[in-house]
Scaffold this motif. Structure first.
Motif, mmCIF file in Angstrom:
data_model
loop_
_atom_site.group_PDB
_atom_site.id
_atom_site.type_symbol
_atom_site.label_atom_id
_atom_site.label_comp_id
_atom_site.label_asym_id
_atom_site.label_seq_id
_atom_site.Cartn_x
_atom_site.Cartn_y
_atom_site.Cartn_z
ATOM 1 N N VAL A 69 16.737 13.811 56.964
ATOM 2 C CA VAL A 69 18.164 13.553 56.210
ATOM 3 C C VAL A 69 17.882 12.638 54.938
ATOM 4 O O VAL A 69 17.218 11.646 55.139
ATOM 5 C CB VAL A 69 19.052 12.765 57.346
ATOM 6 C CG1 VAL A 69 20.332 12.515 56.651
ATOM 7 C CG2 VAL A 69 19.307 13.876 58.449
ATOM 8 N N THR A 70 18.581 12.732 53.914
ATOM 9 C CA THR A 70 18.501 11.730 52.899
ATOM 10 C C THR A 70 20.101 11.625 52.428
ATOM 11 O O THR A 70 20.852 12.627 52.690
ATOM 12 C CB THR A 70 17.700 12.307 51.781
ATOM 13 O OG1 THR A 70 18.319 13.591 51.310
ATOM 14 C CG2 THR A 70 16.345 12.413 51.898
ATOM 15 N N THR A 71 20.397 10.404 52.062
ATOM 16 C CA THR A 71 21.944 10.392 51.606
ATOM 17 C C THR A 71 21.880 9.774 50.123
ATOM 18 O O THR A 71 20.833 9.259 49.734
ATOM 19 C CB THR A 71 22.317 9.526 52.512
ATOM 20 O OG1 THR A 71 21.680 8.206 52.435
ATOM 21 C CG2 THR A 71 22.289 9.833 54.145
ATOM 22 N N LYS A 72 23.104 9.997 49.430
ATOM 23 C CA LYS A 72 23.386 9.471 48.097
ATOM 24 C C LYS A 72 24.787 9.076 48.047
ATOM 25 O O LYS A 72 25.606 9.873 48.099
ATOM 26 C CB LYS A 72 23.029 10.443 47.281
ATOM 27 C CG LYS A 72 23.111 10.068 45.444
ATOM 28 C CD LYS A 72 23.023 11.118 44.674
ATOM 29 C CE LYS A 72 21.383 11.535 44.629
ATOM 30 N NZ LYS A 72 21.307 12.641 43.567
ATOM 31 N N VAL A 73 25.042 7.716 48.025
ATOM 32 C CA VAL A 73 26.262 7.244 48.081
ATOM 33 C C VAL A 73 26.829 7.031 46.400
ATOM 34 O O VAL A 73 26.079 6.616 45.612
ATOM 35 C CB VAL A 73 26.437 5.914 48.625
ATOM 36 C CG1 VAL A 73 27.913 5.453 48.698
ATOM 37 C CG2 VAL A 73 26.007 5.933 50.064
ATOM 38 N N LYS A 74 28.010 7.076 46.073
ATOM 39 C CA LYS A 74 28.716 7.100 44.764
ATOM 40 C C LYS A 74 30.068 6.253 45.092
ATOM 41 O O LYS A 74 30.813 6.529 45.901
ATOM 42 C CB LYS A 74 28.720 8.488 44.278
ATOM 43 C CG LYS A 74 27.442 8.910 43.951
ATOM 44 C CD LYS A 74 27.739 10.187 42.842
ATOM 45 C CE LYS A 74 26.539 10.918 42.492
ATOM 46 N NZ LYS A 74 26.743 11.991 41.842
ATOM 47 N N GLY A 75 30.307 5.539 43.924
ATOM 48 C CA GLY A 75 31.566 4.787 44.032
ATOM 49 C C GLY A 75 31.455 3.374 43.181
ATOM 50 O O GLY A 75 30.261 2.838 43.097
ATOM 51 N N ILE A 76 32.671 2.889 42.747
ATOM 52 C CA ILE A 76 32.748 1.777 42.056
ATOM 53 C C ILE A 76 33.668 0.704 42.697
ATOM 54 O O ILE A 76 34.831 1.415 43.042
ATOM 55 C CB ILE A 76 33.169 1.992 40.487
ATOM 56 C CG1 ILE A 76 31.824 2.771 39.844
ATOM 57 C CG2 ILE A 76 33.172 0.512 39.691
ATOM 58 C CD1 ILE A 76 30.569 1.977 39.589
ATOM 59 N N ALA A 77 33.708 -0.451 42.778
ATOM 60 C CA ALA A 77 34.457 -1.495 43.322
ATOM 61 C C ALA A 77 34.733 -2.456 42.506
ATOM 62 O O ALA A 77 33.537 -2.911 41.612
ATOM 63 C CB ALA A 77 33.939 -1.970 44.423
ATOM 64 N N VAL A 78 35.699 -3.233 42.410
ATOM 65 C CA VAL A 78 36.147 -4.531 41.400
ATOM 66 C C VAL A 78 36.736 -5.516 42.335
ATOM 67 O O VAL A 78 37.375 -5.305 43.233
ATOM 68 C CB VAL A 78 37.242 -3.951 40.264
ATOM 69 C CG1 VAL A 78 37.441 -5.092 39.626
ATOM 70 C CG2 VAL A 78 36.866 -2.566 39.558
ATOM 71 N N PRO A 98 18.112 0.027 49.292
ATOM 72 C CA PRO A 98 18.456 1.539 48.718
ATOM 73 C C PRO A 98 18.297 2.618 49.264
ATOM 74 O O PRO A 98 18.958 3.822 49.187
ATOM 75 C CB PRO A 98 17.694 1.466 47.323
ATOM 76 C CG PRO A 98 17.236 -0.147 47.316
ATOM 77 C CD PRO A 98 17.338 -0.584 48.588
ATOM 78 N N GLN A 99 17.194 2.725 50.207
ATOM 79 C CA GLN A 99 16.850 3.874 50.871
ATOM 80 C C GLN A 99 16.351 3.460 52.408
ATOM 81 O O GLN A 99 15.697 2.590 52.522
ATOM 82 C CB GLN A 99 15.367 4.801 50.343
ATOM 83 C CG GLN A 99 15.969 5.301 49.087
ATOM 84 C CD GLN A 99 16.905 6.378 49.273
ATOM 85 O OE1 GLN A 99 16.791 7.155 50.433
ATOM 86 N NE2 GLN A 99 17.707 6.869 48.277
ATOM 87 N N GLU A 100 17.268 4.061 53.501
ATOM 88 C CA GLU A 100 16.803 4.129 54.807
ATOM 89 C C GLU A 100 16.298 5.400 55.280
ATOM 90 O O GLU A 100 16.796 6.496 54.724
ATOM 91 C CB GLU A 100 17.844 3.551 55.732
ATOM 92 C CG GLU A 100 17.940 1.937 55.488
ATOM 93 C CD GLU A 100 18.787 1.103 56.163
ATOM 94 O OE1 GLU A 100 18.259 0.875 57.099
ATOM 95 O OE2 GLU A 100 20.007 0.962 55.779
ATOM 96 N N GLU A 101 15.843 5.528 56.501
ATOM 97 C CA GLU A 101 15.649 6.873 57.175
ATOM 98 C C GLU A 101 16.602 7.272 57.996
ATOM 99 O O GLU A 101 17.132 6.630 59.079
ATOM 100 C CB GLU A 101 14.184 6.761 57.995
ATOM 101 C CG GLU A 101 14.005 8.307 58.589
ATOM 102 C CD GLU A 101 12.469 8.116 59.597
ATOM 103 O OE1 GLU A 101 12.302 8.997 60.108
ATOM 104 O OE2 GLU A 101 12.114 6.947 59.385
ATOM 105 N N SER A 102 17.580 8.341 57.648
ATOM 106 C CA SER A 102 18.607 8.736 58.625
ATOM 107 C C SER A 102 19.715 7.880 58.520
ATOM 108 O O SER A 102 20.231 7.831 59.693
ATOM 109 C CB SER A 102 18.146 9.296 59.878
ATOM 110 O OG SER A 102 17.202 10.299 59.462
ATOM 111 N N SER A 103 20.029 6.893 57.718
ATOM 112 C CA SER A 103 20.909 5.864 57.669
ATOM 113 C C SER A 103 21.086 5.436 56.595
ATOM 114 O O SER A 103 20.231 5.477 55.476
ATOM 115 C CB SER A 103 20.704 4.858 58.836
ATOM 116 O OG SER A 103 19.651 4.074 58.513
ATOM 117 N N PHE A 104 22.326 4.640 56.102
ATOM 118 C CA PHE A 104 22.564 3.899 55.184
ATOM 119 C C PHE A 104 23.521 3.035 55.546
ATOM 120 O O PHE A 104 24.576 2.964 56.305
ATOM 121 C CB PHE A 104 22.995 4.755 53.913
ATOM 122 C CG PHE A 104 24.593 5.412 54.236
ATOM 123 C CD1 PHE A 104 25.574 4.963 53.763
ATOM 124 C CD2 PHE A 104 24.621 6.625 54.964
ATOM 125 C CE1 PHE A 104 26.746 5.528 54.064
ATOM 126 C CE2 PHE A 104 25.583 7.546 55.150
ATOM 127 C CZ PHE A 104 26.777 6.713 54.434
#
Length: 393
Positions: A69-78, A98-104
């Motif tokens: 499993v790999t993940t990629k998160v996207k989004g902007i907060a202010v 930035p990278q974890e195994e099977s989790s984020f």
């Protein structure tokens, strides 16, 4: 001992060691017994066909899943706070590491202690740190909850309270409650792309959760929805938490742990396109309202830099957030003649129990049980009196 007694003992020994039982077919023409026999046979056959073959697919060999499993998160907060001012938070700021195994992990709330340097300062008042003289402060003491090493001096914390002085990163971090509402409340709209590659090695079958019919155009705009887009691998964080019947903003204050479950149950006797993942979500950490000690999920990290005088300075951040653990389960099955024969043979063996059940009922509960017993059992004595047939009394 008389000759007759010797002969009787010899007959008993002969019967004990040299008995041989052979099946005898007894046909009982009875509606009751016949109905019991057919009903019991029907139940066994229904179990073999319905449960073993159809439900449990006993005709198949099975294999467990191998997954990555790999993940990629996207989004902007202010955020706009007194300490930090107006600030933009992107993926490099709130995904730790930035990278974890099977989790984020997604940062949702934080307490910031700025401009810390290594120097002497007064401990924060507590039962263990409040003092009245230097005698109350043991030099070199470092307790498990202390934020530094004591110097042995009792100094003013403010105009009214004295505490032991420590060598530490000063100013010391305060044990304050995290902000409510959370600082990164916009995190509920962040999305995560989950890429899952699976393999069933026994059958040399490979697949991934980005299905063949999903193209780049669809992937840029889709968000997982159980009703309209159940195959989209992009998830909104708020939707994932709500699927677990939780409120994102409440959970974001102290943080928590979520499970993302991907299940692959594949029948490889069917077309490979039928093998698709199923997604489920639930909260893993304790949310017991009667046990609120140390709730949620948090940890500390720091950002280091040096000023013009070359003095090392850091900004300490106590981060609260939601950890998403992705767990992949699954099993594949495919027709295999050996498994089929084994399960059919085991099922046919169960039919032998039908005779045992019917015999038990006939010889124990039927009104003519004594008559049936006389007909079922016959004894042929061949030790001393060849050819004589006896029936049980």
């Amino acid at each position: 001992m008389t000759p007759a007694q010797d002969n009787s003992r010899c007959v008993s020994i002969c019967q004990l060691f040299f008995d041989y039982s052979t099946p005898k077919i007894l046909v009982i023409r009875s509606k009751k017994v016949g109905a019991i026999n057919r009903i019991t046979q029907a139940l066994v056959i229904a179990y073999i066909i319905g449960y073993v073959c159809v439900w449990e697919k006993g005709y198949q060999d099975t294999d467990s899943i191998l997954s990555s499993v790999t993940t990629k998160v996207k989004g902007i907060a202010v955020t706009n706070t007194f300490d930090l001012g107006l600030r933009i938070w992107d993926v490099a700021d709130y995904i730790i590491p930035p990278q974890e195994e099977s989790s984020f992990f997604v940062l949702t709330n934080l307490i910031v202690t700025q401009n810390q340097t290594q120097k002497h300062c007064a401990e924060i008042p507590s039962v263990a740190s409040i003092c009245s003289s230097d005698k109350n402060c043991k030099a070199g003491f470092r307790g498990p909850r202390s934020k530094g090493v004591r110097t042995g001096r009792c100094v003013n914390f403010n105009h009214t309270v004295k505490t032991c002085e420590v060598l530490a990163w000063c100013p010391l971090e305060r044990d304050d409650e995290p902000p409510n509402p959370p600082m990164l409340a916009d995190a509920e709209n962040f999305t995560v792309l989950v890429k899952n590659n699976i393999r069933f090695p026994k059958f040399n079958f490979k697949k991934r959760n980005i299905l063949p019919q999903i193209n780049s155009s669809y992937l840029k705009h889709c968000v997982f929805n159980r009703s309209t887009d159940p195959e989209c691998p992009i998830f909104r964080l708020k939707d994932m938490v709500e699927e677990a019947e939780e409120d994102f903003q409440t959970m974001a204050v102290h943080g928590g742990v979520m499970e993302v479950q991907i299940r692959w149950d594949c029948d490889l006797d069917m077309p490979g396109s039928w093998c698709v993942p199923r997604y489920n979500f639930r909260r893993l950490d304790n949310k017991d309202p009667t046990n609120t000690v140390s709730p949620g999920y948090n940890f500390r990290f720091a950002k280091y830099y040096k000023e013009g005088d070359n003095e090392e300075t850091r900004t300490l951040i106590k981060g609260y957030g939601i950890r998403f653990d992705i767990m992949v389960f699954g099993q594949a099955g495919k027709f295999y003649i050996v498994s089929t024969l084994l399960n059919i043979g085991a099922g046919l063996a169960l039919l032998g129990l039908v005779t045992v059940v019917c015999d038990l009922i006939v010889l124990t509960f039927m009104t003519k049980r004594n008559h049936y017993r006389e007909q079922k059992y016959s004894y042929v004595d061949d030790c001393f009196d060849s050819g004589r047939i006896n029936r049980p009394p």
